[in-house]
Design a protein around this motif. Structure first.
Motif, short mmCIF file in Angstrom:
data_model
loop_
_atom_site.label_atom_id
_atom_site.label_comp_id
_atom_site.label_asym_id
_atom_site.label_seq_id
_atom_site.Cartn_x
_atom_site.Cartn_y
_atom_site.Cartn_z
N GLY A 1 -2.95 14.95 28.11
CA GLY A 1 -2.02 15.32 27.05
C GLY A 1 -1.76 16.80 26.94
O GLY A 1 -1.43 17.32 25.88
N MET B 1 -5.71 14.68 22.57
CA MET B 1 -5.30 16.02 22.15
C MET B 1 -6.48 16.76 21.53
O MET B 1 -7.21 16.21 20.73
CB MET B 1 -4.13 15.93 21.17
CG MET B 1 -2.84 15.56 21.87
SD MET B 1 -1.36 15.80 20.87
CE MET B 1 -1.56 14.56 19.64
N LYS C 1 -1.91 19.24 18.46
CA LYS C 1 -2.55 18.46 17.41
C LYS C 1 -2.26 19.08 16.04
O LYS C 1 -1.87 18.40 15.10
CB LYS C 1 -4.07 18.43 17.67
CG LYS C 1 -4.78 17.26 17.03
CD LYS C 1 -6.23 17.21 17.49
CE LYS C 1 -6.97 16.12 16.74
NZ LYS C 1 -8.35 15.99 17.24
N SER D 1 -0.14 11.30 18.96
CA SER D 1 -0.83 10.93 20.18
C SER D 1 -0.46 9.51 20.59
O SER D 1 -0.60 8.56 19.81
CB SER D 1 -2.35 11.00 19.98
OG SER D 1 -2.98 10.42 21.12
N GLU E 1 0.25 5.61 15.86
CA GLU E 1 -1.10 5.74 16.48
C GLU E 1 -1.95 4.50 16.24
O GLU E 1 -3.12 4.46 16.64
CB GLU E 1 -1.77 7.01 15.98
CG GLU E 1 -1.12 8.29 16.52
CD GLU E 1 -1.76 9.58 16.05
OE1 GLU E 1 -2.69 9.51 15.21
OE2 GLU E 1 -1.37 10.66 16.53
#
Length: 343
Positions: free
Chosen positions: A253, A288, A298, A304, A335
């Motif tokens: 990521g 992240m 983040k 994410s 998420e």
């Protein structure tokens, strides 16, 4: 229809599986699916009743889009109570996208919807179409205590049944065209059909089926590469038409930490445009904050995608935007695994 035999509906949308070669010209053309039993007499040996329904104009799966997803969903929705399982014949190029989209469309699904297709036409001597089709139908007929075993959107190809929203097409030439790198396959066809019961999706069967049909297609998929340019990205991110962005990042990521890039993401998120972080790697997950290069992402509110595939991320984003999910809860819901699409 015979009593007690499962009833299976085959939905033909197009794709190589339904093609036959014109013996004169050698060109591929669709054949009438009503004559399926003539082409594959083995289907008569299956312990089920099969009915077929076909798109009026079968399409190449490269032309697949949400309008057709809704068409497939409406056929299934209309016949949902008349059949025990559904097999969707579809071109392999965009099959993972469609299987992902249908998984989000069908909330509280309690029956199998299995996508399959083939690399070679059904009339071809060495075709993989027969095995894929016959076994997909068998998978759709599996029952335990009078209830379907598979209660999710699956994708069957070359001896394996996968969760549809976990698949990616990895090969354009091999019969083994698909892979599910972040989730085990659900069943395998060998001498016996082996089902991995623990890995199957367990829906809430007390709830009524809900079919969602709204997709927002004004979204962007951006794959990072070394040297990606601010001049090109800025107008894209700032376009008033863009409602959401999927960012294919490096490794776990990570992105460039250049100030212009982080600032662009930050300003976009401030305008209530969700940005989803998915990895470019075929397998693995976004974490992240694991490396310094993703800590900033983040903190500015990038979402994410964890171990979701790009195909499922795009389908989920279109679906959630289509459902008008409020930006306050967007990150939390994205998420969260809704149909087993992420771990």
């Amino acid at each position: 229809m015979t009593v007690n035999q499962p009833n299976i509906l085959l939905v033909y949308t197009g794709g190589t599986i339904g093609m036959i070669k014109d013996p004169e010209t050698g060109a591929l053309k669709s054949f009438d699916f009503k004559n399926l039993l003539e082409r594959i007499p083995e289907l008569k040996l299956l312990d089920c009743n099969i009915e077929t329904i076909s798109f009026d104009d079968p399409i190449d799966s490269s032309n697949m889009n949400p309008k057709y997803w809704v068409q497939i969903a409406e056929i299934i929705e209309e016949e949902y109570h008349n059949f025990d399982g559904f097999v969707v014949l579809h071109g392999s190029d965009t099959m993972s996208y469609s299987a992902s989209a249908l998984s989000f469309m069908f909330e509280n699904l309690a029956k199998p919807i299995i996508f399959t297709g083939s690399q070679l036409p059904i009339g071809d001597l060495r075709t993989d179409a027969k095995e894929n089709l016959i076994t997909s139908i068998q998978m759709a007929t599996l029952q335990r205590a009078g209830k379907p075993v598979i209660r999710e959107v699956g994708l069957y190809f070359e001896y394996k049944l996968y969760r549809g929203n976990r698949t990616t097409k990895i090969n354009a030439e091999h019969f083994e065209a698909f892979e599910s790198l972040n989730y085990p396959h659900l069943a395998e066809s060998g001498v016996h059909l082996n089902v991995e019961y623990d890995d199957l999706f367990k829906p809430n069967t007390r709830k009524k089926l809900v079919v969602h049909k709204q997709f927002e297609t004004n979204i962007l998929l951006v794959k990072l590469f070394p040297g990606i340019s601010e001049t090109i990205l800025k107008p894209l991110f700032n376009s008033a038409a863009v409602k959401g962005i999927v960012l294919e990042t490096y490794g776990a990521g990570n992105t460039t930490t250049e100030a212009w890039f982080i600032d662009l993401l930050k300003q976009t998120i401030k305008r209530d445009i969700p940005i989803i972080n998915v990895t470019q790697c075929s397998g693995g997950s976004v974490l992240m904050g694991q490396y310094e290069t993703s800590t900033q992402l983040k903190s500015i509110g990038v979402i994410s995608g964890k171990d979701i595939t790009t195909e499922a991320a795009l389908a989920k984003l279109m679906f959630m935007l289509g459902e008008n999910v409020s930006i306050k809860t967007f990150k939390t819901i994205f998420e969260t695994s809704l149909r087993g699409e992420m771990s």
